[in-house]
Design an enzyme around this catalytic site. Structure first.
Site, PDB file in Angstrom:
ATOM      1  CB  CYS A   1      -0.685   0.055   1.296  1.00  0.00           C
ATOM      2  SG  CYS A   1      -2.218  -1.114   1.153  1.00  0.00           S
TER       3      CYS A   1
ATOM      4  N   GLY B   1      -0.111   0.098  -5.066  1.00  0.00           N
ATOM      5  CA  GLY B   1      -1.452  -0.649  -4.986  1.00  0.00           C
ATOM      6  C   GLY B   1      -2.363  -0.055  -5.939  1.00  0.00           C
TER       7      GLY B   1
ATOM      8  CG  ASN C   1       2.745   0.467   3.492  1.00  0.00           C
ATOM      9  OD1 ASN C   1       3.814   0.860   3.130  1.00  0.00           O
ATOM     10  ND2 ASN C   1       2.277  -0.854   3.000  1.00  0.00           N
ATOM     11  N   GLY C   2       1.008  -2.080   5.615  1.00  0.00           N
ATOM     12  CA  GLY C   2       1.654  -2.865   6.523  1.00  0.00           C
ATOM     13  C   GLY C   2       0.906  -3.949   6.907  1.00  0.00           C
TER      14      GLY C   2
ATOM     15  CB  CYS D   1      10.702  -4.251   3.691  1.00  0.00           C
ATOM     16  SG  CYS D   1      10.305  -5.359   2.391  1.00  0.00           S
TER      17      CYS D   1
ATOM     18  CE1 TYR E   1       8.601  -5.708  -9.287  1.00  0.00           C
ATOM     19  CE2 TYR E   1       7.243  -5.948  -7.195  1.00  0.00           C
ATOM     20  CZ  TYR E   1       7.513  -5.900  -8.534  1.00  0.00           C
ATOM     21  OH  TYR E   1       6.214  -5.894  -9.487  1.00  0.00           O
TER      22      TYR E   1
ATOM     23  CB  SER F   1      11.166  -4.504 -11.764  1.00  0.00           C
ATOM     24  OG  SER F   1      10.888  -5.659 -12.267  1.00  0.00           O
TER      25      SER F   1
ATOM     26  CG  ASP G   1      12.683 -10.448 -13.275  1.00  0.00           C
ATOM     27  OD1 ASP G   1      12.719  -9.253 -13.137  1.00  0.00           O
ATOM     28  OD2 ASP G   1      11.614 -11.304 -13.328  1.00  0.00           O
ATOM     29  CG  ASP G   2      12.740  -7.652  -9.459  1.00  0.00           C
ATOM     30  OD1 ASP G   2      11.861  -8.190  -8.795  1.00  0.00           O
ATOM     31  OD2 ASP G   2      12.162  -7.161 -10.458  1.00  0.00           O
TER      32      ASP G   2
ATOM     33  CB  CYS H   1       6.333 -11.237   3.335  1.00  0.00           C
ATOM     34  SG  CYS H   1       6.321  -9.843   4.160  1.00  0.00           S
TER      35      CYS H   1
ATOM     36  CB  CYS I   1      12.740  -7.171   7.401  1.00  0.00           C
ATOM     37  SG  CYS I   1      11.712  -8.639   7.223  1.00  0.00           S
TER      38      CYS I   1
ATOM     39  CB  CYS J   1      11.201 -13.090   1.854  1.00  0.00           C
ATOM     40  SG  CYS J   1      11.763 -11.547   1.531  1.00  0.00           S
TER      41      CYS J   1
END
Ligand code: SF4
Length: 479
Positions: A17, A44, A118-119, A251, A257, A298, A360-361, A397, A448, A451
């Protein structure tokens, strides 16, 4: 409209978001919010909303759809006031309903409190029980409604109320909240999601990313710090450290990305960071090849960095149709296949007979990557060597990013050679965690990286299955 996950971005984590806020009595705050949200649209695309206060009333307009389809000239003209907040939202399939659009608004005292988040909270279940025990009837399925409900019950100023509620929240949150006479921005003690403050001619702005400040002509002032709550007024900001900062766990996927490449994260241009990821990647594994290509958009900065370090020429080889909507109707397998062609078209004259390094990312499930590799081979590529500018995603995540359940992640339990075979590539290499860390230029504990590592900076109930957690929590992430 049914919002379905983008069938051609299915191999990237899905955006979360974006939030925006402005206090500027002499300015058109709804219009400023519109353009701020427009800059954050990449975060978003499911719904958009703006809440405006004229000092006496808070008025909210929110709807499913893109910012430009939710608001038009008459609606912006009708949203008059001195302060405003805005929100753009992404959510997972099936959770797209009007009630989940933000800003959420609930009565507070004689007025309203509106909130954009957002979160994702990790203790939604306990909060939901608490809010229901308070006598609240819940309309949405987002944890944002829970936070709004908790704030609505707290007395005092909005800043007082926010500081009382923050200790109850666990998880990731970057939030803007608005009442008739106050705008407050606040951020979780780990600082997982970005949130920045900017100075505007005639006021102040808060936003998820600096690209939104640029869009509205605001100057970056500073971040909202982890655990901090900030009252934003036309004259300046009043900050309170509501909770002790738990270090910082931004993050790292924001750098890889999510964030727009023209944003600044941690004093570093995101484009440059991604470019440096490509340089690191080439240092780790450069195959014999004729061309380096990036999957637009990206993968492009890392592909340019890869080409510079490797000495292999860079070229565009795939054209992206930027006007393919992200709101496809149900993407069954057939439509997913079509979706790749709808969005990417290979330049056969560039590709034919060439050995390609394709940058690619990230790869989540691998299904889209397989189709892209096939598309390149169908266009005549002699070889396709995938180079991914992030480490393998092996954990879900819990902090607001829609990735997949663990058993859907292609990298879990597989070697690079096995993944290359699964997607039809001639070779594959992921950037190492160490290489990623060098590219972002900050110590590992500033981010963080869960992932990739499974090392979650904020406790999660059960890291083995995201769906199980969400079902138990009974609330959809707000993103
Ligand atoms: S788990 Fe991954 S996507 Fe989620 S906040 Fe951490 S780094 Fe970002």
């Amino acid at each position: 409209m049914t919002r379905i996950a983008d069938p051609v971005d299915g191999d990237h984590p899905n955006e979360e978001c974006g939030v925006f806020g402005v206090v500027a009595p002499s300015r058109d705050v709804a219009r400023i919010s519109f353009f701020g949200l427009h800059a954050l649209q990449h975060r978003g695309q499911e719904s958009a909303g703006i809440a405006v206060s004229d000092g006496t009333h808070v008025v909210v307009q929110r709807e499913l759809g893109l910012v430009s389809s939710v608001f038009d000239e008459p609606s912006l003209r009708s949203l008059t006031g001195d302060s405003a907040i805005g929100h753009v939202r992404y959510s997972t399939t099936g959770m797209n309903k009007w009630d989940n659009a933000q800003p959420v608004a609930l009565p507070r005292g004689d007025g309203l409190v509106a909130l954009g988040h957002n979160g994702n909270l990790t203790n939604s279940d306990a909060l939901r029980r608490r809010v229901i025990d308070m006598g609240h009837e819940l309309h949405a399925t987002t944890d944002s409604e829970l936070i709004t409900a908790l704030i609505s019950h707290e007395p005092g100023t909005l800043l007082d109320a926010v500081c009382s509620v923050m200790p109850l929240l666990q998880g990731a949150y970057s939030i803007v909240a608005l009442t008739e006479d106050e705008l407050v921005a606040f951020r979780d003690p780990n600082g997982v999601r970005p949130l920045v403050l900017g100075r505007l001619d005639g006021g102040w702005v808060v936003a998820s990313e600096t690209c939104a400040l640029d869009q509205v002509g605001a100057e970056f002032e500073r971040e909202v710090g982890p655990g901090e709550a900030v009252r934003v007024t036309a004259g300046g900001i009043e900050a309170r450290q509501a909770l002790p900062a738990m270090g910082r766990s931004l993050c790292i996927f924001e750098a890889i990305y999510f964030a727009r490449p023209d944003s600044i994260l941690d004093d570093q241009a995101v484009w440059q960071t991604r470019h440096d990821m490509g340089i690191e990647l080439a240092g780790e594994s450069t195959p014999a090849a004729d061309l380096v290509v990036g999957l637009p958009d990206s993968g492009t900065p890392a592909a340019i960095g890869f080409a510079q370090r490797s000495g292999i020429p860079y070229s565009e080889a795939v054209v992206r149709n930027r006007y393919v909507g992200r709101s496809f109707i149900q993407p069954d397998q057939e439509l997913r296949a079509t979706g790749v062609k709808l969005k990417f078209n290979p330049l056969e004259s560039v590709i034919r007979g060439k050995r390609l390094v394709v940058v690619d990312d990230s790869i989540v499930r691998g299904t889209t990557t397989r189709r892209i590799v096939q598309m390149l081979k169908d266009a005549g590529a002699a070889e396709v060597h995938l180079r991914i500018s992030s480490p393998p995603i092996t954990w879900p995540c819990f902090y607001g990013i829609d990735m997949a359940n663990r058993d859907e992640l292609i990298a879990v339990g597989q070697t690079e050679a096995q993944i290359a075979a699964a997607v039809g590539a001639d070779s594959l290499h992921y950037l190492s965690l160490e290489g990623l860390q060098r590219a972002v230029g900050r110590p590992a504990d500033a981010y963080c990286r869960a992932c990739f590592t499974g090392d979650y900076p904020i406790p999660v109930p059960d890291a083995s299955g995201k769906e199980r957690f969400e079902a138990a929590a009974g609330a959809a992430p707000s993103r």
